[in-house]
Design a protein around this motif. Structure first.
Motif, PDB file in Angstrom:
ATOM      1  N   PHE A 179       3.308  22.818  62.735  1.00 24.95           N
ATOM      2  CA  PHE A 179       2.521  22.409  61.696  1.00 24.95           C
ATOM      3  C   PHE A 179       2.005  23.521  60.770  1.00 24.95           C
ATOM      4  O   PHE A 179       1.938  24.919  61.300  1.00 24.95           O
ATOM      5  CB  PHE A 179       1.022  22.020  62.441  1.00 24.95           C
ATOM      6  N   ASP A 180       1.678  23.239  59.589  1.00 26.34           N
ATOM      7  CA  ASP A 180       1.168  24.306  58.627  1.00 26.34           C
ATOM      8  C   ASP A 180      -0.441  24.225  58.621  1.00 26.34           C
ATOM      9  O   ASP A 180      -0.751  23.169  59.311  1.00 26.34           O
ATOM     10  CB  ASP A 180       1.937  24.320  57.229  1.00 26.34           C
ATOM     11  N   GLU A 181      -0.910  25.045  57.723  1.00 20.67           N
ATOM     12  CA  GLU A 181      -2.575  24.895  57.722  1.00 20.67           C
ATOM     13  C   GLU A 181      -3.057  23.601  57.153  1.00 20.67           C
ATOM     14  O   GLU A 181      -4.289  23.684  57.199  1.00 20.67           O
ATOM     15  CB  GLU A 181      -2.817  26.281  56.821  1.00 20.67           C
ATOM     16  N   SER A 189      15.803  18.271  76.786  1.00 26.02           N
ATOM     17  CA  SER A 189      14.982  18.891  75.551  1.00 26.02           C
ATOM     18  C   SER A 189      13.633  18.849  75.516  1.00 26.02           C
ATOM     19  O   SER A 189      12.964  18.035  75.296  1.00 26.02           O
ATOM     20  CB  SER A 189      15.541  18.076  74.185  1.00 26.02           C
ATOM     21  N   PRO A 190      13.228  20.071  75.918  1.00 29.42           N
ATOM     22  CA  PRO A 190      11.446  19.987  75.991  1.00 29.42           C
ATOM     23  C   PRO A 190      11.281  20.318  74.459  1.00 29.42           C
ATOM     24  O   PRO A 190      11.969  21.067  73.748  1.00 29.42           O
ATOM     25  CB  PRO A 190      11.317  21.374  76.668  1.00 29.42           C
ATOM     26  N   SER A 191      10.032  19.669  74.229  1.00 24.68           N
ATOM     27  CA  SER A 191       9.331  19.978  72.949  1.00 24.68           C
ATOM     28  C   SER A 191       7.889  20.552  72.730  1.00 24.68           C
ATOM     29  O   SER A 191       7.393  20.367  73.884  1.00 24.68           O
ATOM     30  CB  SER A 191       9.477  18.913  72.077  1.00 24.68           C
ATOM     31  N   PHE A 192       7.677  21.527  72.077  1.00 30.32           N
ATOM     32  CA  PHE A 192       6.325  22.092  71.936  1.00 30.32           C
ATOM     33  C   PHE A 192       5.703  21.803  70.545  1.00 30.32           C
ATOM     34  O   PHE A 192       6.409  21.439  69.501  1.00 30.32           O
ATOM     35  CB  PHE A 192       6.604  23.790  71.912  1.00 30.32           C
ATOM     36  N   THR A 193       4.459  21.879  70.635  1.00 29.19           N
ATOM     37  CA  THR A 193       3.835  22.052  69.134  1.00 29.19           C
ATOM     38  C   THR A 193       3.639  23.678  68.977  1.00 29.19           C
ATOM     39  O   THR A 193       3.481  24.483  69.770  1.00 29.19           O
ATOM     40  CB  THR A 193       2.337  21.395  69.447  1.00 29.19           C
ATOM     41  N   ALA A 194       3.833  23.986  67.701  1.00 29.43           N
ATOM     42  CA  ALA A 194       3.630  25.116  67.311  1.00 29.43           C
ATOM     43  C   ALA A 194       2.971  25.408  65.695  1.00 29.43           C
ATOM     44  O   ALA A 194       2.704  24.268  65.133  1.00 29.43           O
ATOM     45  CB  ALA A 194       4.944  25.901  67.078  1.00 29.43           C
ATOM     46  N   ARG A 195       2.604  26.482  65.495  1.00 29.73           N
ATOM     47  CA  ARG A 195       1.870  26.906  64.092  1.00 29.73           C
ATOM     48  C   ARG A 195       2.631  27.602  63.298  1.00 29.73           C
ATOM     49  O   ARG A 195       3.268  28.749  63.925  1.00 29.73           O
ATOM     50  CB  ARG A 195       0.604  27.470  64.126  1.00 29.73           C
ATOM     51  N   HIS A 196       2.944  27.358  62.112  1.00 28.93           N
ATOM     52  CA  HIS A 196       3.598  28.190  61.035  1.00 28.93           C
ATOM     53  C   HIS A 196       2.715  29.528  60.749  1.00 28.93           C
ATOM     54  O   HIS A 196       1.524  29.143  60.074  1.00 28.93           O
ATOM     55  CB  HIS A 196       4.112  27.484  59.728  1.00 28.93           C
ATOM     56  N   VAL A 197       3.159  30.611  61.184  1.00 24.66           N
ATOM     57  CA  VAL A 197       2.394  31.989  60.863  1.00 24.66           C
ATOM     58  C   VAL A 197       3.044  32.829  59.839  1.00 24.66           C
ATOM     59  O   VAL A 197       2.162  33.635  59.359  1.00 24.66           O
ATOM     60  CB  VAL A 197       1.902  32.441  62.196  1.00 24.66           C
ATOM     61  N   GLU A 230       3.496  14.737  56.037  1.00 21.60           N
ATOM     62  CA  GLU A 230       2.240  14.336  56.765  1.00 21.60           C
ATOM     63  C   GLU A 230       2.712  13.273  57.836  1.00 21.60           C
ATOM     64  O   GLU A 230       3.882  12.941  57.750  1.00 21.60           O
ATOM     65  CB  GLU A 230       1.449  13.409  55.634  1.00 21.60           C
ATOM     66  N   LEU A 231       2.031  13.311  58.907  1.00 23.61           N
ATOM     67  CA  LEU A 231       2.359  12.524  60.227  1.00 23.61           C
ATOM     68  C   LEU A 231       2.360  11.186  59.970  1.00 23.61           C
ATOM     69  O   LEU A 231       3.332  10.479  60.437  1.00 23.61           O
ATOM     70  CB  LEU A 231       1.381  12.767  61.302  1.00 23.61           C
ATOM     71  N   ASP A 232       1.877  10.760  58.855  1.00 25.87           N
ATOM     72  CA  ASP A 232       1.741   9.126  58.454  1.00 25.87           C
ATOM     73  C   ASP A 232       2.753   8.882  57.444  1.00 25.87           C
ATOM     74  O   ASP A 232       3.095   7.552  56.954  1.00 25.87           O
ATOM     75  CB  ASP A 232       0.360   8.545  58.197  1.00 25.87           C
TER      76      ASP A 232
END
Length: 142
Positions: free
Chosen positions: A17-19, A90-98, A117-119
């Motif tokens: 995800f971005d800011e 295949s494990p999946s994670f959430t992460a942030r773009h830094v 956008e998620l939608d």
């Protein structure tokens, strides 16, 4: 011996995800290992001796020039592709773009990238199996 073909392979991916809360997607290219032409939450194969989070950070840096901060495990996909005779876990994670401006560094494996956008994600049939599984398991942190 090829992972995913001759024995079960391990691949890892992330919803980055971005800011603004948008998520990063990549469209698989003509030389991708499988599911060519479909959109995915990117990732890659885990190397021997490498942790899952180290693998996903490495893959984003190598393939897109991005620095990410891995946050949490979303789930694990039984990424079985009978038509391609492949089997991955295949494990999946959430992460942030830094850091880093996303760019395609392996054009034979990836033909398009973008923030969504998620939608407003591509239709389910245009997503890889692991990405569909990730999306189904994802719950936003409240």
């Amino acid at each position: 011996m090829r992972p995913g073909h001759d024995f079960i392979g391990v691949g890892v991916g992330a919803m980055v995800f971005d800011e603004r809360g948008r998520v990063f997607l990549a469209k698989r290219g003509p030389e991708a290992r499988n599911e060519r032409g479909l959109w995915e939450f990117p990732g890659g194969m885990v190397d021997f001796g490498e942790t899952l989070t180290a693998a996903i950070r490495r893959e984003f840096a190598e393939e897109y020039g991005m620095t990410i901060e891995v946050e949490r495990l979303i789930g694990v996909s039984d990424h079985i592709l009978p038509g391609e005779r492949q089997h991955w876990v295949s494990p999946s994670f959430t992460a942030r773009h830094v850091g880093g401006i996303p760019e395609i560094r392996e054009p034979e494996k990836c033909v398009e990238i973008g923030w969504f956008e998620l939608d407003a994600l591509p239709a389910q049939e245009r997503l890889t199996k692991a990405s569909r599984d990730t999306l189904a398991a994802y719950t936003p942190m409240g």
